[in-house]
Structures are given as structure tokens and as C-alpha cells.
Write a protein that holds these residues in place. Sequence first.
Motif, short mmCIF file in Angstrom:
data_model
loop_
_atom_site.label_atom_id
_atom_site.label_comp_id
_atom_site.label_asym_id
_atom_site.label_seq_id
_atom_site.Cartn_x
_atom_site.Cartn_y
_atom_site.Cartn_z
N GLY A 20 94.29 45.53 17.62
CA GLY A 20 93.80 45.58 16.36
C GLY A 20 94.35 46.70 16.10
O GLY A 20 95.05 46.66 14.82
N GLN A 21 94.62 47.74 16.63
CA GLN A 21 95.63 49.53 16.00
C GLN A 21 96.80 47.96 16.43
O GLN A 21 97.87 48.35 14.77
CB GLN A 21 95.69 50.05 17.37
CG GLN A 21 95.04 50.50 17.20
CD GLN A 21 94.55 51.55 18.22
OE1 GLN A 21 95.13 51.01 19.88
NE2 GLN A 21 93.98 52.78 18.15
N ARG A 22 97.34 47.26 16.62
CA ARG A 22 98.66 46.27 16.38
C ARG A 22 99.07 46.44 15.27
O ARG A 22 99.71 45.94 14.35
CB ARG A 22 99.03 46.32 17.56
CG ARG A 22 100.21 45.68 17.24
CD ARG A 22 100.50 44.00 19.08
NE ARG A 22 102.03 44.13 19.31
CZ ARG A 22 103.32 44.97 19.15
NH1 ARG A 22 102.37 46.60 20.03
NH2 ARG A 22 104.84 44.63 19.67
N ALA A 23 98.01 45.41 15.18
CA ALA A 23 97.81 44.52 13.93
C ALA A 23 97.83 45.52 12.77
O ALA A 23 97.78 44.39 11.29
CB ALA A 23 96.56 42.76 13.93
N GLU A 24 96.52 46.26 12.96
CA GLU A 24 96.86 47.39 11.55
C GLU A 24 98.57 47.85 10.99
O GLU A 24 98.66 48.05 9.98
CB GLU A 24 95.88 48.38 12.44
CG GLU A 24 96.25 49.79 10.64
CD GLU A 24 94.82 50.44 11.18
OE1 GLU A 24 94.97 51.45 10.36
OE2 GLU A 24 93.93 50.73 12.01
N LEU A 25 99.04 48.39 11.77
CA LEU A 25 100.11 48.80 11.60
C LEU A 25 101.31 47.59 11.48
O LEU A 25 101.81 47.75 10.21
CB LEU A 25 100.84 49.36 13.48
CG LEU A 25 100.48 50.77 13.49
CD1 LEU A 25 100.79 50.70 15.28
CD2 LEU A 25 100.95 51.72 12.64
N LEU A 26 101.56 46.85 11.93
CA LEU A 26 102.04 45.48 11.21
C LEU A 26 101.38 45.00 9.13
O LEU A 26 102.62 44.30 9.16
CB LEU A 26 101.72 43.97 12.67
CG LEU A 26 102.59 44.59 13.58
CD1 LEU A 26 102.28 43.06 14.41
CD2 LEU A 26 103.44 44.19 13.35
N ALA A 27 100.26 45.01 9.95
CA ALA A 27 99.21 44.60 7.97
C ALA A 27 100.57 45.57 7.48
O ALA A 27 100.59 45.36 5.91
CB ALA A 27 98.20 44.91 8.17
N HIS A 28 100.65 47.26 7.69
CA HIS A 28 101.37 48.55 6.71
C HIS A 28 102.48 48.17 6.52
O HIS A 28 103.07 49.83 6.52
CB HIS A 28 100.97 49.43 7.19
CG HIS A 28 98.95 49.47 5.91
ND1 HIS A 28 98.63 49.29 4.82
CD2 HIS A 28 97.93 48.94 7.04
CE1 HIS A 28 97.21 49.82 5.02
NE2 HIS A 28 96.55 49.07 6.01
N ALA A 29 103.37 47.29 7.63
CA ALA A 29 104.80 47.47 8.21
C ALA A 29 105.12 47.71 6.57
O ALA A 29 106.82 48.53 6.53
CB ALA A 29 105.38 47.07 9.26
N ALA A 30 105.32 46.73 6.17
CA ALA A 30 106.63 47.22 4.38
C ALA A 30 106.55 48.37 4.13
O ALA A 30 107.55 49.28 3.37
CB ALA A 30 105.98 45.84 3.72
N GLU A 31 104.85 49.45 4.36
CA GLU A 31 105.07 50.95 3.44
C GLU A 31 105.97 51.53 4.24
O GLU A 31 106.65 52.75 4.51
CB GLU A 31 104.00 51.36 3.39
CG GLU A 31 102.83 50.09 2.63
CD GLU A 31 101.37 51.19 2.77
OE1 GLU A 31 100.85 51.79 3.56
OE2 GLU A 31 100.46 49.96 3.02
N HIS A 32 106.18 51.36 5.90
CA HIS A 32 106.46 51.87 6.45
C HIS A 32 108.18 51.78 6.94
O HIS A 32 108.48 52.19 7.92
CB HIS A 32 105.90 52.56 7.62
CG HIS A 32 104.66 53.30 7.11
ND1 HIS A 32 104.47 54.33 6.85
CD2 HIS A 32 103.07 52.38 6.90
CE1 HIS A 32 103.03 54.80 6.77
NE2 HIS A 32 102.48 53.30 6.53
N ASP A 33 108.11 50.39 6.58
CA ASP A 33 110.09 49.46 6.75
C ASP A 33 111.00 51.03 6.37
O ASP A 33 111.03 52.44 5.81
CB ASP A 33 110.20 48.79 5.24
CG ASP A 33 111.57 48.10 5.77
OD1 ASP A 33 112.14 49.38 6.18
OD2 ASP A 33 111.39 47.17 6.96
N VAL A 34 111.53 51.61 7.51
CA VAL A 34 113.16 52.16 7.70
C VAL A 34 114.52 51.98 6.19
O VAL A 34 114.44 52.77 5.74
CB VAL A 34 113.76 52.35 8.89
CG1 VAL A 34 114.68 50.87 8.81
CG2 VAL A 34 114.70 52.98 9.35
#
Length: 117
Positions: A20-34
Amino acid sequence: MSTRTFRITVRGVFDRLDDGQRAELLAHAAEHDVLRAAFTPEGHLSYDLAARPAFTFRFLDSGEAEEDILTAAEHAEDAARAWLDERGYGYKNLRVNAEDLSQAPLGKRQRRALSGS
């Protein structure tokens, strides 16, 4: 006394994330892109979980004296830990690096601009 600007990075690795945590982070990955990474007073988190579990928080702070960088680094580390802990994300290997921009060497263009060339 002049104000000094500090850039602080807090790096680490996500540890023991559940699905679940992994999925949550992946869902918000665009906001946290390098590519969107920036130094901000509240801190900006970047990661690419698909590539590796590492993350970086970037903080911008300031102070009057040279030793204020130590306090700024502590606050940045505390803020990063709080963000991760509030969400229940496991992490390890936190490292903090702080840079006083008033002490940073000038680049070639900056030196040229100062010399009037």
C-alpha cells in the motif's frame, strides 16, 4: 550582519515499505520527480521508486551567523523524519548535507561579472 542562505539535503532510502505504501508513493511520483526538485523552506521531496528506493529532501533556510547552518541542518533532518514518520514510511541511512551559499565558490560567469569583463 548579513543574512546567509543555506541549502540542506537530507538523503536516505525507503525501507520495508508495504504494498500500500509503495502504491501510494508511486501514485504521487510525478509530484516528486527529480526534474521538479527545488530547494524550498518547507522542503521538497524527490524520488524515483521505480528505479531505486532512494529519496532526497531539499530545504532552503537562512541564518545570521556561520554556526546557524548547524541548527538549519538539524531542523531539516527533523522535518524529513517527521514527514516520513507521519506517513509510516520506513527509512534508513539518513545523511544530511548543508551548504552555506555565501561560502560557495563563484562560477566562471559570476567571476567575470564581478570583474566587469
